[in-house]
Write an enzyme that holds these catalytic residues in place. Structure first.
Site, PDB file in Angstrom:
ATOM      1  N   THR A   1       0.846  -1.205   0.000  1.00 45.20           N
ATOM      2  CA  THR A   1       0.000   0.000   0.000  1.00 45.20           C
ATOM      3  C   THR A   1       0.876   1.248   0.000  1.00 45.20           C
ATOM      4  OG1 THR A   1      -1.472  -1.298   1.414  1.00 45.20           O
ATOM      5  CG2 THR A   1      -2.003   1.038   1.144  1.00 45.20           C
TER       6      THR A   1
ATOM      7  N   HIS B   1       1.331  -9.728  -6.336  1.00 42.95           N
ATOM      8  CA  HIS B   1       1.966 -10.434  -5.223  1.00 42.95           C
ATOM      9  C   HIS B   1       2.672 -11.711  -5.707  1.00 42.95           C
ATOM     10  CE1 HIS B   1       0.577  -7.966  -1.985  1.00 42.95           C
ATOM     11  NE2 HIS B   1      -0.687  -8.313  -2.022  1.00 42.95           N
TER      12      HIS B   1
ATOM     13  N   GLY C   1       2.338   0.016  11.270  1.00 41.10           N
ATOM     14  CA  GLY C   1       3.436   0.372  10.375  1.00 41.10           C
ATOM     15  C   GLY C   1       4.751   0.596  11.095  1.00 41.10           C
TER      16      GLY C   1
HETATM   17  P1  PAP Z   1      -1.149  -5.779   1.200  1.00 41.98           P
HETATM   18  O1  PAP Z   1       0.014  -6.590   0.746  1.00 41.98           O
HETATM   19  O2  PAP Z   1      -2.301  -6.614   1.663  1.00 41.98           O
HETATM   20  O3  PAP Z   1      -1.547  -4.717   0.230  1.00 41.98           O
HETATM   21  P2  PAP Z   1       0.597  -4.119   2.736  1.00 41.98           P
HETATM   22  O4  PAP Z   1       0.260  -2.734   2.377  1.00 41.98           O
HETATM   23  O5  PAP Z   1       1.779  -4.727   2.088  1.00 41.98           O
HETATM   24  O6  PAP Z   1      -0.672  -5.038   2.534  1.00 41.98           O
HETATM   25  O7  PAP Z   1       0.859  -4.247   4.278  1.00 41.98           O
HETATM   26  C1  PAP Z   1       0.178  -3.533   5.249  1.00 41.98           C
HETATM   27  C2  PAP Z   1       1.206  -3.098   6.248  1.00 41.98           C
HETATM   28  O8  PAP Z   1       1.810  -1.882   5.754  1.00 41.98           O
HETATM   29  C3  PAP Z   1       0.592  -2.767   7.585  1.00 41.98           C
HETATM   30  O9  PAP Z   1       1.628  -3.034   8.527  1.00 41.98           O
HETATM   31  P3  PAP Z   1       1.346  -3.381  10.049  1.00 41.98           P
HETATM   32  O10 PAP Z   1       0.279  -4.437  10.071  1.00 41.98           O
HETATM   33  O11 PAP Z   1       2.644  -3.859  10.609  1.00 41.98           O
HETATM   34  O12 PAP Z   1       0.917  -2.128  10.678  1.00 41.98           O
HETATM   35  C4  PAP Z   1       0.320  -1.286   7.434  1.00 41.98           C
HETATM   36  O13 PAP Z   1       0.174  -0.611   8.657  1.00 41.98           O
HETATM   37  C5  PAP Z   1       1.556  -0.843   6.684  1.00 41.98           C
HETATM   38  N1  PAP Z   1       1.342   0.405   5.941  1.00 41.98           N
HETATM   39  C6  PAP Z   1       0.277   0.769   5.194  1.00 41.98           C
HETATM   40  N2  PAP Z   1       0.439   1.983   4.678  1.00 41.98           N
HETATM   41  C7  PAP Z   1       1.630   2.428   5.124  1.00 41.98           C
HETATM   42  C8  PAP Z   1       2.365   3.641   4.947  1.00 41.98           C
HETATM   43  N3  PAP Z   1       1.870   4.640   4.239  1.00 41.98           N
HETATM   44  N4  PAP Z   1       3.565   3.745   5.547  1.00 41.98           N
HETATM   45  C9  PAP Z   1       4.080   2.742   6.288  1.00 41.98           C
HETATM   46  N5  PAP Z   1       3.437   1.584   6.492  1.00 41.98           N
HETATM   47  C10 PAP Z   1       2.232   1.415   5.918  1.00 41.98           C
END
Ligand code: PAP
Length: 339
Positions: A80, A140, A301
């Site tokens: 994301t 993916h 994150g």
């Molecule tokens: P996806 O593969 O299903 O699209 P993806 O975006 O890769 O998901 O992973 C989500 C993780 O990225 C989450 O991590 P966490 O569970 O450890 O918190 C999410 O919080 C984090 N994430 C989403 N957007 C951002 C961002 N803008 N900056 C940093 N981390 C982010």
């Protein structure tokens, strides 16, 4: 600018049985250890079974253009975030920071997964040709499954990796929020952990996914850029410069002086995106995986959230697997924040 690509899924067009038969999927190894989420093993990777027909269609039918940008990740490694960053870098002269599409659209709408175009009868794939270049897509898929034209054309591939401990925790939270999984009483952290150690979570084995692209990035650095979530968190400016240069749209000195890089980082920060109305509410319009809420993509994150979930014994077990699998690759992951 292209309007955001919102591909709606017409379940009536998805004749799963027919697709399964055509693609001979029925004999693939499967497991249902995550209740409500059957996984199938295809070309060395565990995929969510209901997504697999689309994955195979992308592999067989997509035609890459030389100007395409393909963002790749194992799930929960920063997809994301990477989508937001690359979209913002590529379109940086088209918007101000008050009318930016990211303020009103979830990043997954602006940069679609290729599988979104290959569901059901494929009528959505026609839309691919209407997108002006450079087209930005995400996948993916592991490198072995990557569409041939992506490998052979001059398109650019950006891979984002993240330390396996945080990916596991993120994956468990995400899977637990899946409505189908919830309807079957969820999956315990212990079960998800055990599956991940055996490489049997969605997108797993983690190490094979990462190493496939790591090797390609070493062999063909102008074709595959390998980024790490932790580096982006800790040195965003340096990483964004690398990214823009790789994509052929380096930041000018003037842009650097104007703070363009910092503004993109701020716009795409978790703090900012998470608080936007569009990401706090609503269902992801491009999702085929049952009522995926926009907010599920934005959690903590952090680097090192795994310490809140893994016991010392669990850490030891996964650490041994990781050390063994990545041995000799030269690849290391940061598992604690620097400061
Ligand atoms: P996806 O593969 O299903 O699209 P993806 O975006 O890769 O998901 O992973 C989500 C993780 O990225 C989450 O991590 P966490 O569970 O450890 O918190 C999410 O919080 C984090 N994430 C989403 N957007 C951002 C961002 N803008 N900056 C940093 N981390 C982010």
């Amino acid at each position: 600018m292209n309007p955001p690509i919102i591909v709606k899924h017409d379940e009536k067009n998805t004749n799963q049985e027919e697709i399964n038969e055509t693609l001979s999927l029925t004999n693939l190894p499967k497991h249902t250890e995550i209740p409500g989420l059957e996984l199938s093993f295809y070309q060395g990777c565990w995929h969510v079974s209901r997504m697999l027909p689309s994955v195979i269609k992308v592999q067989q039918k997509f035609q890459a253009q030389d100007t395409d940008i393909i963002l790749v990740s194992k799930p929960k490694c920063g997809t994301t975030w990477l989508k937001s960053l690359v979209y913002s870098i590529i379109h940086r002269t088209e918007f101000t920071y008050t009318n930016h599409p990211l303020l009103t659209h979830n990043p997954h709408e602006l940069v679609p997964f290729l599988t979104n175009f290959y569901t059901g009868d494929d009528h959505n794939a026609l839309g691919l040709n209407q997108i002006s270049s450079p087209r930005i897509f995400a996948t993916h898929d592991p490198y072995v499954t990557l569409n041939k034209s992506m490998k052979e054309s001059a398109c650019k591939i950006v891979y984002i990796a993240r330390n396996p401990f945080d990916v596991l925790v993120s994956g468990w939270h995400f899977t637990s929020s899946n409505e189908l999984v919830k309807s079957k009483n969820g999956v315990s952290f212990e079960t998800y952990f055990d599956l991940s150690c055996r490489g049997m979570e969605p997108g797993g084995p983690h190490w094979d996914h990462v190493l496939g692209y790591w090797k390609q990035s070493l062999d063909t650095p102008n074709k595959v850029l390998f980024l790490k979530y932790e580096d982006l968190k800790e040195d965003g400016v340096v990483e964004l410069k690398r990214l823009a240069k790789f994509l052929g749209c380096e930041f000018s000195l003037e842009e650097e002086e104007q703070g363009v890089i910092e503004k993109i980082l701020e716009l795409c920060s978790l703090k900012n995106l998470k608080e936007l109305e569009v990401n706090k509410t609503g269902i992801l319009k491009t999702s085929k995986l049952s009522n995926l809420q926009n907010k599920t993509f934005f959690r903590k994150g952090e680097i090192g959230d795994w310490v809140n979930h893994l016991s010392p014994l669990m850490f030891e077990r996964l650490d041994q697997v990781i050390k063994l699998k990545f041995a000799g690759s030269g690849l290391e992951f940061k598992i604690h924040p620097s400061k």
